[in-house]
Design an enzyme around this catalytic site. Sequence first.
Site, PDB file in Angstrom:
ATOM      1  N   GLY A  38       0.772  -1.235   0.000  1.00  0.00           N
ATOM      2  CA  GLY A  38       0.000   0.000   0.000  1.00  0.00           C
ATOM      3  C   GLY A  38       0.799   1.279   0.000  1.00  0.00           C
ATOM      4  O   GLY A  38       0.233   2.368   0.045  1.00  0.00           O
ATOM      5  N   GLY A  39       2.140   1.187  -0.059  1.00  0.00           N
ATOM      6  CA  GLY A  39       2.963   2.388  -0.019  1.00  0.00           C
ATOM      7  C   GLY A  39       2.900   3.194  -1.302  1.00  0.00           C
ATOM      8  O   GLY A  39       2.479   2.699  -2.349  1.00  0.00           O
ATOM      9  N   ASN A  47       6.066  -5.041  -8.176  1.00  0.00           N
ATOM     10  CA  ASN A  47       6.122  -5.868  -6.977  1.00  0.00           C
ATOM     11  C   ASN A  47       6.602  -7.285  -7.282  1.00  0.00           C
ATOM     12  O   ASN A  47       7.338  -7.885  -6.496  1.00  0.00           O
ATOM     13  CB  ASN A  47       4.749  -5.927  -6.311  1.00  0.00           C
ATOM     14  CG  ASN A  47       4.785  -6.635  -4.964  1.00  0.00           C
ATOM     15  OD1 ASN A  47       5.087  -6.018  -3.947  1.00  0.00           O
ATOM     16  ND2 ASN A  47       4.509  -7.935  -4.936  1.00  0.00           N
ATOM     17  N   ARG A 189       9.944   3.487  -8.683  1.00  0.00           N
ATOM     18  CA  ARG A 189       8.982   3.698  -7.593  1.00  0.00           C
ATOM     19  C   ARG A 189       8.581   5.174  -7.489  1.00  0.00           C
ATOM     20  O   ARG A 189       7.399   5.493  -7.311  1.00  0.00           O
ATOM     21  CB  ARG A 189       9.604   3.221  -6.281  1.00  0.00           C
ATOM     22  CG  ARG A 189       8.689   3.282  -5.075  1.00  0.00           C
ATOM     23  CD  ARG A 189       7.849   2.049  -4.946  1.00  0.00           C
ATOM     24  NE  ARG A 189       6.936   2.162  -3.825  1.00  0.00           N
ATOM     25  CZ  ARG A 189       6.403   1.115  -3.185  1.00  0.00           C
ATOM     26  NH1 ARG A 189       6.684  -0.101  -3.566  1.00  0.00           N
ATOM     27  NH2 ARG A 189       5.581   1.298  -2.177  1.00  0.00           N
ATOM     28  N   HIS A 261      11.598  -5.621   3.691  1.00  0.00           N
ATOM     29  CA  HIS A 261      10.166  -5.705   3.398  1.00  0.00           C
ATOM     30  C   HIS A 261       9.880  -6.391   2.073  1.00  0.00           C
ATOM     31  O   HIS A 261       8.783  -6.899   1.870  1.00  0.00           O
ATOM     32  CB  HIS A 261       9.589  -4.284   3.380  1.00  0.00           C
ATOM     33  CG  HIS A 261       8.097  -4.222   3.412  1.00  0.00           C
ATOM     34  ND1 HIS A 261       7.341  -4.715   4.457  1.00  0.00           N
ATOM     35  CD2 HIS A 261       7.195  -3.719   2.518  1.00  0.00           C
ATOM     36  CE1 HIS A 261       6.053  -4.510   4.220  1.00  0.00           C
ATOM     37  NE2 HIS A 261       5.943  -3.910   3.047  1.00  0.00           N
TER      38      HIS A 261
END
Length: 281
Positions: A38-39, A47, A189, A261
């Site tokens: 959700g960032g 992803n 990103r 992460h």
Amino acid sequence: MKYSKESTDRFADIQGISIHFNDIGDPEKPALLCFHGGGPGANGWDNTRFNIEGLVKHFRLLLIDLPGYGESDKSAKRPSDVPGDTALAQLFAKLMDHLDIQQAHFYASSASAIPALRFALDFPERVGKLVLQANNIPLNQLAYSPSPAEGIKALGEFRAEPTRERMVRMMQLFIPNKNLLTDELIDRRFNSAITPGHLEAATEFVSGAPKSNLWAEISNLEHEVLVLWGQQDWMVPVEGAMLSLAVIPNSQLHVWGGAGHFVQYERTEEFNKLVSDFLLR
């Protein structure tokens, strides 16, 4: 790479919401729906792109952009009386109907884990197995880790002032190994994060959206669940891994020391083998 983003780009109109996804591999193989976190700047292709070659041998991969993210609809609105995870679960069901997929495995990273679990509870017959990566257990359940985590603070700082400098800080907390954090990853990103409308739209279904009382029902979950985590996860503390193991029935856990992460990227080959072996057996 055998499969390019452009050649696999697809769009579907689901209840008036345009959903972008990449459809990769043999449609006769088991479907694996892949969801991002959700960032700011998250999207389905980035992803999971490093895992395509390893996973497509066994599965039809669908890399899905949630509403507000990637190339999916930035104007989508959920009903005000429906929690974000419930609205997404309903959307997943309609997308599977559109694709004529009766049942699928789910791989959900970070913030997408809660809607994936909501889907499995609401539509149990449509889920095979679940792979949950650094799932966002409610932070008030964590006894020892600081709240908010350093990474979550960095996400908030970027949303308040979306500069490349703040994206670098955010990505450093995503990926602690400096050798793996490239300018290409940062720029991809960042460019995704500054897409017009994205930061505002992300709050409608995912980031900051209200959630259902999932944990009151989680003991009813019947599916096998693989929980994955990085020991140096500064976004969702690794303490949540043991909590997940405690509250999610039929679950097993793998934690990588030294990873952050993005274990699907940081430990690509091990991730692919672990996930494939779990889903195929």
